[in-house]
Design a protein around this motif. Structure first.
Motif, PDB file in Angstrom:
ATOM      1  N   ARG A   5      39.317  32.948  26.136  1.00 52.54           N
ATOM      2  CA  ARG A   5      38.894  33.435  27.445  1.00 52.54           C
ATOM      3  C   ARG A   5      40.160  33.790  28.210  1.00 52.54           C
ATOM      4  NH1 ARG A   5      34.670  30.381  31.117  1.00 52.54           N
ATOM      5  NH2 ARG A   5      33.373  32.230  30.943  1.00 52.54           N
ATOM      6  N   GLU A   6      40.295  35.037  28.528  1.00 47.97           N
ATOM      7  CA  GLU A   6      41.460  35.525  29.248  1.00 47.97           C
ATOM      8  C   GLU A   6      41.030  35.982  30.625  1.00 47.97           C
ATOM      9  OE1 GLU A   6      44.594  35.480  28.108  1.00 47.97           O
ATOM     10  OE2 GLU A   6      43.990  34.725  26.149  1.00 47.97           O
ATOM     11  N   SER A   7      41.861  35.704  31.578  1.00 50.41           N
ATOM     12  CA  SER A   7      41.577  36.166  32.926  1.00 50.41           C
ATOM     13  C   SER A   7      42.865  36.688  33.545  1.00 50.41           C
ATOM     14  CB  SER A   7      41.023  35.030  33.777  1.00 50.41           C
ATOM     15  OG  SER A   7      40.858  35.462  35.109  1.00 50.41           O
ATOM     16  N   TRP A   8      42.887  37.960  33.769  1.00 52.99           N
ATOM     17  CA  TRP A   8      43.990  38.573  34.494  1.00 52.99           C
ATOM     18  C   TRP A   8      43.379  39.114  35.766  1.00 52.99           C
ATOM     19  CZ3 TRP A   8      47.262  42.047  30.720  1.00 52.99           C
ATOM     20  CH2 TRP A   8      47.787  41.246  29.713  1.00 52.99           C
ATOM     21  N   SER A   9      43.852  38.649  36.878  1.00 49.29           N
ATOM     22  CA  SER A   9      43.299  39.148  38.129  1.00 49.29           C
ATOM     23  C   SER A   9      44.403  39.261  39.166  1.00 49.29           C
ATOM     24  CB  SER A   9      42.189  38.224  38.628  1.00 49.29           C
ATOM     25  OG  SER A   9      42.698  36.933  38.871  1.00 49.29           O
ATOM     26  N   GLY A  10      44.128  39.993  40.203  1.00 47.35           N
ATOM     27  CA  GLY A  10      45.074  40.158  41.288  1.00 47.35           C
ATOM     28  C   GLY A  10      45.471  41.611  41.468  1.00 47.35           C
ATOM     29  N   ALA A  11      46.257  41.861  42.502  1.00 43.84           N
ATOM     30  CA  ALA A  11      46.650  43.226  42.862  1.00 43.84           C
ATOM     31  C   ALA A  11      47.386  43.960  41.745  1.00 43.84           C
ATOM     32  CB  ALA A  11      47.481  43.200  44.140  1.00 43.84           C
ATOM     33  N   PRO A  12      48.370  43.325  41.052  1.00 44.01           N
ATOM     34  CA  PRO A  12      49.066  44.063  39.982  1.00 44.01           C
ATOM     35  C   PRO A  12      48.121  44.517  38.869  1.00 44.01           C
ATOM     36  CG  PRO A  12      50.302  42.105  40.570  1.00 44.01           C
ATOM     37  CD  PRO A  12      48.968  42.013  41.266  1.00 44.01           C
ATOM     38  N   VAL A  13      47.156  43.683  38.539  1.00 46.33           N
ATOM     39  CA  VAL A  13      46.194  44.034  37.494  1.00 46.33           C
ATOM     40  C   VAL A  13      45.253  45.119  37.981  1.00 46.33           C
ATOM     41  CG1 VAL A  13      44.326  43.165  36.060  1.00 46.33           C
ATOM     42  CG2 VAL A  13      46.353  41.756  36.445  1.00 46.33           C
ATOM     43  N   ASP A  14      44.784  44.976  39.190  1.00 46.25           N
ATOM     44  CA  ASP A  14      43.888  45.996  39.745  1.00 46.25           C
ATOM     45  C   ASP A  14      44.567  47.364  39.796  1.00 46.25           C
ATOM     46  OD1 ASP A  14      41.927  44.090  40.051  1.00 46.25           O
ATOM     47  OD2 ASP A  14      42.372  43.721  42.169  1.00 46.25           O
ATOM     48  N   ALA A  15      45.878  47.375  40.018  1.00 43.70           N
ATOM     49  CA  ALA A  15      46.614  48.631  40.127  1.00 43.70           C
ATOM     50  C   ALA A  15      46.820  49.318  38.783  1.00 43.70           C
ATOM     51  CB  ALA A  15      47.962  48.377  40.786  1.00 43.70           C
ATOM     52  N   ASP A  16      46.785  48.549  37.684  1.00 44.86           N
ATOM     53  CA  ASP A  16      47.076  49.128  36.365  1.00 44.86           C
ATOM     54  C   ASP A  16      46.119  48.564  35.311  1.00 44.86           C
ATOM     55  OD1 ASP A  16      48.395  50.730  34.561  1.00 44.86           O
ATOM     56  OD2 ASP A  16      50.093  49.368  34.300  1.00 44.86           O
ATOM     57  N   ARG A  17      44.868  48.473  35.666  1.00 41.87           N
ATOM     58  CA  ARG A  17      43.861  47.825  34.827  1.00 41.87           C
ATOM     59  C   ARG A  17      43.787  48.407  33.412  1.00 41.87           C
ATOM     60  NH1 ARG A  17      39.987  44.325  35.988  1.00 41.87           N
ATOM     61  NH2 ARG A  17      40.329  44.607  38.196  1.00 41.87           N
ATOM     62  N   ASP A  18      43.783  49.720  33.269  1.00 37.12           N
ATOM     63  CA  ASP A  18      43.617  50.332  31.944  1.00 37.12           C
ATOM     64  C   ASP A  18      44.765  49.985  31.003  1.00 37.12           C
ATOM     65  OD1 ASP A  18      41.207  51.450  32.716  1.00 37.12           O
ATOM     66  OD2 ASP A  18      42.075  53.412  33.175  1.00 37.12           O
ATOM     67  N   ASN A  19      46.006  50.107  31.485  1.00 40.38           N
ATOM     68  CA  ASN A  19      47.155  49.794  30.630  1.00 40.38           C
ATOM     69  C   ASN A  19      47.217  48.317  30.282  1.00 40.38           C
ATOM     70  OD1 ASN A  19      48.211  52.398  30.301  1.00 40.38           O
ATOM     71  ND2 ASN A  19      49.265  52.278  32.264  1.00 40.38           N
ATOM     72  N   LEU A  20      46.917  47.453  31.237  1.00 38.25           N
ATOM     73  CA  LEU A  20      46.952  46.016  30.962  1.00 38.25           C
ATOM     74  C   LEU A  20      45.813  45.601  30.036  1.00 38.25           C
ATOM     75  CD1 LEU A  20      48.060  44.690  34.439  1.00 38.25           C
ATOM     76  CD2 LEU A  20      49.408  44.799  32.346  1.00 38.25           C
ATOM     77  N   ALA A  21      44.665  46.212  30.168  1.00 41.21           N
ATOM     78  CA  ALA A  21      43.555  45.922  29.254  1.00 41.21           C
ATOM     79  C   ALA A  21      43.907  46.346  27.832  1.00 41.21           C
ATOM     80  CB  ALA A  21      42.281  46.613  29.713  1.00 41.21           C
ATOM     81  N   ALA A  22      44.567  47.488  27.689  1.00 43.29           N
ATOM     82  CA  ALA A  22      45.002  47.949  26.366  1.00 43.29           C
ATOM     83  C   ALA A  22      46.040  46.991  25.787  1.00 43.29           C
ATOM     84  CB  ALA A  22      45.560  49.362  26.457  1.00 43.29           C
ATOM     85  N   ALA A  23      46.964  46.521  26.621  1.00 41.69           N
ATOM     86  CA  ALA A  23      47.981  45.572  26.159  1.00 41.69           C
ATOM     87  C   ALA A  23      47.333  44.263  25.706  1.00 41.69           C
ATOM     88  CB  ALA A  23      49.001  45.304  27.265  1.00 41.69           C
ATOM     89  N   LEU A  24      46.349  43.802  26.449  1.00 40.55           N
ATOM     90  CA  LEU A  24      45.644  42.578  26.066  1.00 40.55           C
ATOM     91  C   LEU A  24      44.884  42.780  24.762  1.00 40.55           C
ATOM     92  CD1 LEU A  24      44.768  39.685  26.640  1.00 40.55           C
ATOM     93  CD2 LEU A  24      42.941  40.611  28.081  1.00 40.55           C
TER      94      LEU A  24
END
Length: 50
Positions: A5-24
């Motif tokens: 179960r992974e949880s990335w949240s907050g302004a930095p994630v919201d700003a770059d959601r697609d790239n961070l989701a791909a990295a995850l």
């Protein structure tokens, strides 16, 4: 069975959601491939009794 179960949240994630989701996704895929490779390795023979 493996569950994560992974949880990335907050302004930095919201700003770059697609790239961070791909990295995850890439990270989890790499981890699962390494786990699969390790699980499929043959078991070495037990040492002979002394």
């Amino acid at each position: 069975m493996v569950r994560t179960r992974e949880s990335w949240s907050g302004a930095p994630v919201d700003a770059d959601r697609d790239n961070l989701a791909a990295a995850l996704d890439d990270s989890l895929g790499s981890w699962l491939n390494a786990l699969k490779k390790a699980a499929e390795q043959p078991t070495p023979p037990a040492p002979a009794p002394l």
